[in-house]
Write an enzyme that holds these catalytic residues in place. Sequence first.
Site, PDB file in Angstrom:
ATOM      1  N   ALA A  18     -20.889 -55.530  -2.575  1.00 39.84           N
ATOM      2  CA  ALA A  18     -19.993 -54.544  -1.960  1.00 39.84           C
ATOM      3  C   ALA A  18     -20.461 -53.103  -2.138  1.00 39.84           C
ATOM      4  O   ALA A  18     -19.641 -52.186  -2.195  1.00 39.84           O
ATOM      5  CB  ALA A  18     -18.591 -54.706  -2.535  1.00 39.84           C
ATOM      6  N   SER A  19     -21.760 -52.894  -2.202  1.00 37.03           N
ATOM      7  CA  SER A  19     -22.259 -51.527  -2.330  1.00 37.03           C
ATOM      8  C   SER A  19     -22.064 -50.728  -1.060  1.00 37.03           C
ATOM      9  O   SER A  19     -22.023 -49.498  -1.085  1.00 37.03           O
ATOM     10  CB  SER A  19     -23.753 -51.532  -2.684  1.00 37.03           C
ATOM     11  OG  SER A  19     -23.970 -52.109  -3.944  1.00 37.03           O
ATOM     12  N   ARG A  20     -21.975 -51.429   0.070  1.00 33.46           N
ATOM     13  CA  ARG A  20     -21.861 -50.760   1.367  1.00 33.46           C
ATOM     14  C   ARG A  20     -21.280 -51.750   2.382  1.00 33.46           C
ATOM     15  O   ARG A  20     -21.010 -52.902   2.062  1.00 33.46           O
ATOM     16  CB  ARG A  20     -23.236 -50.263   1.832  1.00 33.46           C
ATOM     17  CG  ARG A  20     -24.271 -51.376   1.966  1.00 33.46           C
ATOM     18  CD  ARG A  20     -25.641 -50.826   2.362  1.00 33.46           C
ATOM     19  NE  ARG A  20     -26.267 -50.127   1.262  1.00 33.46           N
ATOM     20  CZ  ARG A  20     -27.061 -50.708   0.356  1.00 33.46           C
ATOM     21  NH1 ARG A  20     -27.305 -52.014   0.430  1.00 33.46           N
ATOM     22  NH2 ARG A  20     -27.592 -50.025  -0.616  1.00 33.46           N
ATOM     23  N   GLY A  21     -21.104 -51.310   3.604  1.00 33.78           N
ATOM     24  CA  GLY A  21     -20.727 -52.188   4.701  1.00 33.78           C
ATOM     25  C   GLY A  21     -19.369 -52.846   4.568  1.00 33.78           C
ATOM     26  O   GLY A  21     -18.412 -52.245   4.076  1.00 33.78           O
ATOM     27  N   GLY A  23     -18.294 -55.311   2.676  1.00 41.63           N
ATOM     28  CA  GLY A  23     -17.804 -55.507   1.317  1.00 41.63           C
ATOM     29  C   GLY A  23     -17.171 -54.259   0.747  1.00 41.63           C
ATOM     30  O   GLY A  23     -16.087 -54.311   0.144  1.00 41.63           O
ATOM     31  N   LYS A  42     -26.610 -55.784  -6.632  1.00 41.87           N
ATOM     32  CA  LYS A  42     -27.923 -55.516  -7.207  1.00 41.87           C
ATOM     33  C   LYS A  42     -28.336 -54.057  -7.109  1.00 41.87           C
ATOM     34  O   LYS A  42     -29.280 -53.634  -7.772  1.00 41.87           O
ATOM     35  CB  LYS A  42     -28.985 -56.372  -6.502  1.00 41.87           C
ATOM     36  CG  LYS A  42     -28.850 -57.866  -6.754  1.00 41.87           C
ATOM     37  CD  LYS A  42     -29.842 -58.654  -5.938  1.00 41.87           C
ATOM     38  CE  LYS A  42     -31.280 -58.315  -6.326  1.00 41.87           C
ATOM     39  NZ  LYS A  42     -32.250 -59.135  -5.557  1.00 41.87           N
ATOM     40  N   TYR A 168     -30.169 -70.250   9.078  1.00 44.88           N
ATOM     41  CA  TYR A 168     -29.096 -69.295   8.802  1.00 44.88           C
ATOM     42  C   TYR A 168     -27.743 -69.947   9.032  1.00 44.88           C
ATOM     43  O   TYR A 168     -26.810 -69.803   8.232  1.00 44.88           O
ATOM     44  CB  TYR A 168     -29.249 -68.060   9.678  1.00 44.88           C
ATOM     45  CG  TYR A 168     -28.118 -67.072   9.548  1.00 44.88           C
ATOM     46  CD1 TYR A 168     -27.839 -66.464   8.323  1.00 44.88           C
ATOM     47  CD2 TYR A 168     -27.303 -66.752  10.636  1.00 44.88           C
ATOM     48  CE1 TYR A 168     -26.779 -65.563   8.187  1.00 44.88           C
ATOM     49  CE2 TYR A 168     -26.254 -65.856  10.517  1.00 44.88           C
ATOM     50  CZ  TYR A 168     -25.994 -65.261   9.292  1.00 44.88           C
ATOM     51  OH  TYR A 168     -24.953 -64.370   9.166  1.00 44.88           O
ATOM     52  N   LYS A 172     -24.467 -70.294   6.421  1.00 44.10           N
ATOM     53  CA  LYS A 172     -23.137 -69.738   6.675  1.00 44.10           C
ATOM     54  C   LYS A 172     -22.091 -70.838   6.825  1.00 44.10           C
ATOM     55  O   LYS A 172     -20.967 -70.701   6.319  1.00 44.10           O
ATOM     56  CB  LYS A 172     -23.154 -68.866   7.928  1.00 44.10           C
ATOM     57  CG  LYS A 172     -23.999 -67.608   7.799  1.00 44.10           C
ATOM     58  CD  LYS A 172     -23.611 -66.733   6.612  1.00 44.10           C
ATOM     59  CE  LYS A 172     -22.257 -66.089   6.743  1.00 44.10           C
ATOM     60  NZ  LYS A 172     -21.989 -65.122   5.640  1.00 44.10           N
TER      61      LYS A 172
END
Length: 281
Positions: A18-21, A23, A42, A168, A172
Amino acid sequence: MAENSSSLHDRTLVISGASRGIGLAIAIGAARRGANVVLLAKTAEPHPKLKGTVYTAAEDIESAGGQAAAVVGDVRKEEDVQHAVDTAVERFGGVDICVNNASAIATEGSQELSAKKYDLMQDINCRGTFLLTRACLPHLRKSSNAHVLTISPPINLSPYWLGRHPSYTLSKYGMTLLALGWAEEFRAREGRSGVASNCLWPQTYIATAAVTSMSDGSTLAASSRTPEIMADAAVEILSRPAPETTGQCFIDADLLIESGVTDLSRYGGGDQPIPDLFLDL
């Protein structure tokens, strides 16, 4: 969606990636309603091309009115995941919500896809989702309204989607199968309050780094909605009673419209936003 500033008051949310976007948007949306947030990511150091670290994300969450704890770690590693959960318990007294957001994407064809990328997707998407949920479960079972929310799509077995990017898709759909399996495994039964488990997926492209970093990213971003639509949908799910809200694959726009939102233009994307993967619209 009915505005309820205290709907997540003093509840503790653990979220991966959740550092960006999306999240970060979910974390901020929960914080605005009083949640405590523990972030596992990370990104301890700024990326030259990507904005934000786990520490700046924590600052944004606290600015939004919540309390935050930043944990630098890899969702693929049991010890890092356990450290994030332990931090939630030590700092805030427990875990009420687990959000499986961390995900890797590579859409090359099967012959072109490297084994390294294949392993990365399976490890982050499936293994990471399993590890974080498993670590949260003992504490979720003590919560009065426990939720697991996984950012993954409804399972669409159309040959079109099965053939587009099988590796992918496998990763998912694996996340979704885990989420739906947990809904039944941990459903409320006599003498047990249960843990809700649901999926959430965007109806359209979302303007995140994954989109803007593409060769035609600026054009795609103009026809993508903002991450806030996913945040508002997530908060709606997490604010509902767990026994009544489990085992579903929600689509953000459909959920918000059903909840009373009549105008989605606030989220951008123009008149014809790009439909997201796995959806037949």
